[in-house]
Design a protein around this motif. Structure first.
Motif, short mmCIF file in Angstrom:
data_model
loop_
_atom_site.label_atom_id
_atom_site.label_comp_id
_atom_site.label_asym_id
_atom_site.label_seq_id
_atom_site.Cartn_x
_atom_site.Cartn_y
_atom_site.Cartn_z
N VAL A 3 -2.57 -5.55 2.43
CA VAL A 3 -2.89 -4.67 2.04
C VAL A 3 -4.71 -4.82 2.24
N SER A 4 -4.68 -5.48 0.85
CA SER A 4 -6.13 -5.44 -0.18
C SER A 4 -6.62 -6.23 0.63
N GLN A 60 -5.84 1.58 4.38
CA GLN A 60 -4.89 0.77 2.84
C GLN A 60 -4.30 1.95 2.62
N ALA A 101 -2.24 6.03 -4.91
CA ALA A 101 -2.77 5.82 -3.44
C ALA A 101 -3.77 6.27 -3.33
N TRP A 133 3.37 -6.92 0.32
CA TRP A 133 2.71 -6.23 1.14
C TRP A 133 1.09 -5.78 0.28
N ALA A 134 0.80 -5.68 -1.20
CA ALA A 134 -0.09 -5.15 -1.68
C ALA A 134 -1.20 -6.54 -1.37
N LEU A 177 -0.70 2.51 2.84
CA LEU A 177 0.27 1.57 3.61
C LEU A 177 0.90 1.37 2.03
N ALA A 178 -0.71 1.38 1.16
CA ALA A 178 -0.23 0.94 -0.56
C ALA A 178 0.02 2.50 -0.46
N SER A 194 -7.13 -6.33 3.79
CA SER A 194 -7.61 -6.23 5.33
C SER A 194 -8.39 -5.30 5.26
#
Length: 299
Positions: free
Chosen positions: A296-297, A233, A253, A292-293, A236-237, A299
């Protein structure tokens, strides 16, 4: 005569029953009292035990390389784990304190100002028009904005302070758990043998040892999974933040990594950044970053 004997026996039985009830009640009060005393330490001890089990393979490798010195190995692993958690926390805390001091000085000096919104804010889906009006009011007359939206500002500030307090509490718990894990690692071998003996008594035969090994493997897999997902995470962030040009992408990050480790949603960091990106970027890249965010959140 027989009635008298029965009466005496009944009285003795009642006295014994009363004595037993008093003893059981006192024992129950003592158990509740002891539980309330140890209750604050249950979670740190459990997390310490989980960390010790998860770190045991690393401890075992380092233990043989350091000449079979248990205390030295456990101390080094504990110090490294503390450094991994403390150094980023101190960096983030320092940045937060500096920002708070700057904000306080600007409020005291009357120089605090909010930059006006860009016209593209109106293009935000669903909330664009209202956000533009509110933002414009804050940039033109901050005092009027605070008076009109006093309850919302107070609620947001309370939520933010509660978030900081919750994150701080989680970090402190992890610090204590790391220290407890280090103590467990010193007695890892004897503790493992004791667990095997207990499990063997509960589950007859060799299945007791198999149960202990299975429990250890499960704990290590879950711990590695939590850390692995947190690292993914954060990476990716960081990639998304760098692609849209967010300042201090590495710092954000790192904060995502800390929140993910303590099992708090990264959206607490990425949500405000999404709003910032919508205010400085065009609609398409801002929407792509938002998607995208969110990925990521969750996942």
């Amino acid at each position: 005569m027989g009635d008298t004997t029965v009466k005496v026996d009944d009285e003795r039985f009642q006295r014994r029953l009363m004595d037993s009830a008093i003893r059981i009640g006192l024992l129950a009060l003592l158990i509740v009292w002891c539980f309330n005393i140890v209750k604050p330490f249950i979670m740190p001890v459990l997390w310490g035990a989980i960390m010790a089990v998860a770190l045991y393979p690393l401890f075992e490798k380092a233990y043989h390389k350091l000449g079979d010195r248990q205390k030295l190995t456990a101390t080094l692993i504990t110090l490294v784990a503390l450094a991994i958690l403390i150094v980023p926390t101190v960096m983030l805390s320092g940045s937060l304190v500096d920002g708070a001091q700057t904000l306080t000085q600007e409020i005291d000096n009357g120089t605090l100002s909010v930059p006006p919104p860009a016209d593209k804010v109106k293009e935000w889906p669903l909330i664009g028009e209202q956000a533009y009006i509110v933002w414009s009011l804050a940039s033109q007359n901050l005092g009027a904005f605070l008076q009109e939206y006093e309850s919302q500002v107070a609620a947001t500030a309370g939520w933010f302070l509660g978030l900081i307090a919750g994150a701080g509490k989680g970090i402190v718990m992890f610090l204590i758990s790391i220290l407890i894990a280090g103590a467990f690692l010193v007695y890892a071998e004897s503790g493992h043998r004791a667990l095997e003996r207990i499990a063997t008594r509960i589950v007859s035969g060799s299945k007791g040892r198999e149960f202990v090994e299975l429990a250890g493997a499960t704990i290590r897999s879950v711990a590695q999974g939590v850390l692995g997902v947190a690292l993914i995470q954060a990476i990716l962030a960081g990639i998304g933040l760098m692609l849209v040009g967010v300042p201090y992408a590495g710092l954000w990050a790192l904060l995502v990594l800390l929140l993910a480790i303590v099992q708090l949603p990264p959206f607490l960091v990425l949500g405000p950044i999404i709003i910032y990106v919508f205010s400085v970027e065009s609609t398409v890249p801002a929407v792509l970053f938002m998607i995208w965010a969110l990925i990521v959140s969750v996942s």
